[in-house]
Enzyme design. Structure first.
Site, PDB file in Angstrom:
ATOM      1  N   ASN A 271      11.283 -34.063   6.137  1.00 23.39           N
ATOM      2  CA  ASN A 271      10.660 -33.344   5.023  1.00 23.39           C
ATOM      3  C   ASN A 271       9.561 -34.167   4.355  1.00 23.39           C
ATOM      4  OD1 ASN A 271      12.443 -31.113   5.287  1.00 23.39           O
ATOM      5  ND2 ASN A 271      14.025 -32.260   4.195  1.00 23.39           N
TER       6      ASN A 271
ATOM      7  N   HIS B 111      11.357 -28.186  -2.303  1.00 20.94           N
ATOM      8  CA  HIS B 111      10.432 -28.098  -1.172  1.00 20.94           C
ATOM      9  C   HIS B 111       9.033 -27.627  -1.593  1.00 20.94           C
ATOM     10  CE1 HIS B 111      13.458 -28.869   1.970  1.00 20.94           C
ATOM     11  NE2 HIS B 111      14.279 -28.309   1.107  1.00 20.94           N
TER      12      HIS B 111
ATOM     13  N   ASP C 109      14.855 -24.414  -8.366  1.00 21.76           N
ATOM     14  CA  ASP C 109      14.854 -25.603  -7.517  1.00 21.76           C
ATOM     15  C   ASP C 109      13.524 -25.678  -6.764  1.00 21.76           C
ATOM     16  OD1 ASP C 109      15.269 -27.651  -5.777  1.00 21.76           O
ATOM     17  OD2 ASP C 109      17.056 -26.823  -4.823  1.00 21.76           O
TER      18      ASP C 109
ATOM     19  N   GLU D  42      15.617 -20.918  -5.472  1.00 26.48           N
ATOM     20  CA  GLU D  42      14.703 -21.945  -4.982  1.00 26.48           C
ATOM     21  C   GLU D  42      13.290 -21.372  -4.961  1.00 26.48           C
ATOM     22  OE1 GLU D  42      16.021 -23.769  -1.285  1.00 26.48           O
ATOM     23  OE2 GLU D  42      18.073 -23.135  -1.702  1.00 26.48           O
TER      24      GLU D  42
ATOM     25  N   SER E 294      14.851 -23.608   1.718  1.00 29.67           N
ATOM     26  CA  SER E 294      14.832 -24.776   2.587  1.00 29.67           C
ATOM     27  C   SER E 294      14.990 -24.478   4.071  1.00 29.67           C
ATOM     28  CB  SER E 294      15.928 -25.751   2.159  1.00 29.67           C
ATOM     29  OG  SER E 294      17.212 -25.154   2.265  1.00 29.67           O
TER      30      SER E 294
END
Length: 386
Positions: free
Chosen positions: A54, A218, A215, A186, A190
């Site tokens: 990542n 990413h 969240d 999110e 992810s």
């Protein structure tokens, strides 16, 4: 899953459970690299293009970041030696939190040892048995675990389904008008790499007197002006109550944070068990994270994000994030595809249940700004027939 007695007392036999996992195509093993991480890595003596990490901006092995880490060790030592509330709070922790809050446009921020620790510490601190947490079905395991630890009532809405969420919030408010209600999602999911409908979520949470826990793990470093995430990109960061993120992805390091108001931050300092009862992150890590944040928000960060977008477009035109899934369905199909790509010189992981729902096993491609265009084009040719 079957279990077989290991002794006369009936103790579970882990070997049988491992065999069951293997038979289902769900057994995981640790496979060390023979090199540092980076766009190109060594495993089992073979050089591979790394599309598994990542490290979206290519900062994990950046010389300036490494030097900042070394400088932090020289100035502050190797460890913090205690929790933040005892004597583990050191100058870099405060400086990083102040810089984060300024970058995220919030009153305050709090740093944790990891993104997982941020989630499992924050949610139980924010909600209890009289409250309700409403999660997107595809929320990360850390958010699910944090919600369970809170003791609050948990409700789940289908992925990105704002119509269902609206009905849930209406029903919750009708039955529990005084409850603290927190919607959890999110910004970039992810495993699918898609975005949440953030503007609609904000409108719904405002309409029903709820809070929003976003969240941005990413999205941090990747989306928005100066890389400050989806909320910044859409101009709604002042309407998001809790902005969570990590330093373990685009920032190239480790650790997590929550950006919010001063009052909420102070409550977390008192109630978040993963903060209160954990040794503080190494001060050198916080010192290096300051350098990473400076790089992310600079013109260099803008250049890296531009290169990242160009690389993403080669693999999947119009895709909104560096997480690109190739759905294959069965566990064995995903494992075979990953093994085949490895023979062709590409490290791309097979993702299976419980990380993703049953029947949706996939390859998960992670794109970095550090990948040269020819490597991205070569991978695009390999996956096009899949």
């Amino acid at each position: 899953m079957t279990r077989r007695s290991g002794t006369d007392l009936g103790s579970p036999d882990p070997q049988q459970e491992l065999a069951d996992l293997s038979e289902a195509g769900l057994l995981r093993t640790l496979k060390p690299l023979d090199s540092p991480t980076g766009p190109r890595v060594m495993r089992d003596g073979r050089e591979l293009w790394n599309f598994a990490s990542n490290d979206y901006l290519g900062l994990a092995t950046d010389p300036e970041l490494a030097e900042a880490f070394i400088e932090g060790v020289r100035k502050y030592g190797a460890g913090s030696a205690a929790s933040r509330l005892v004597c583990g709070t050191l100058p870099p922790h405060h400086l990083l939190e102040e810089a984060l809050a300024a970058a995220k446009g919030t009153q305050a921020a709090l740093v944790f040892s990891s993104g997982f620790a941020t989630a499992v510490g924050s949610l139980p601190a924010l909600a209890g048995k009289d409250d309700v947490l409403v999660l997107d079905k595809l929320c990360h395991a850390s958010l699910i675990d944090g919600a369970r630890l809170s003791g609050a009532t948990i409700r789940v809405f289908p992925h990105n389904d704002t119509t269902k969420l609206a009905r849930l919030l209406e029903n919750i408010r009708a039955k529990q008008p005084a409850a603290r209600v927190i919607v959890i999602t999110e910004s970039v999911f992810s495993m699918d790499g898609d975005l949440c409908p953030l503007t609609e979520l904000i409108e719904l949470k405002d309409r029903h007197g709820a809070l929003l826990f976003l969240d941005e793990a990413h999205a941090f470093g990747v989306l928005g002006p100066r890389g400050m995430g989806l909320a910044a990109e859409l101009g709604v960061k002042d309407r998001v109550d809790f902005q969570m993120g990590t330093f373990s992805k685009a920032a190239g390091l480790a650790g997590g944070y929550l950006a919010t108001t001063t009052a909420w931050r102070d409550l977390l300092v008192n109630r978040a068990r993963s903060f209160v009862y954990s040794t503080a992150p190494p001060p050198a890590l916080a010192h290096a994270a300051m350098t990473s944040l400076e790089r992310i928000t600079s013109s260099d960060g803008d250049h890296r994000r531009k290169q990242l977008r160009e690389n993403i477009a080669v693999l999947s035109a119009g895709h909104p994030s560096p997480v690109i899934p190739v759905l294959l369905g069965g566990n064995e199909a995903a494992l075979e595809a990953a093994a085949r790509l490895e023979t062709r010189g590409f490290l791309v992981p097979a993702i299976r249940y419980p990380t993703v729902p049953r029947g949706t096993a996939r390859l998960r491609i992670s794109v970095s700004a550090a990948h040269p265009p020819d490597a991205v084009a070569a991978l695009a040719s390999e996956i096009s027939p899949m």
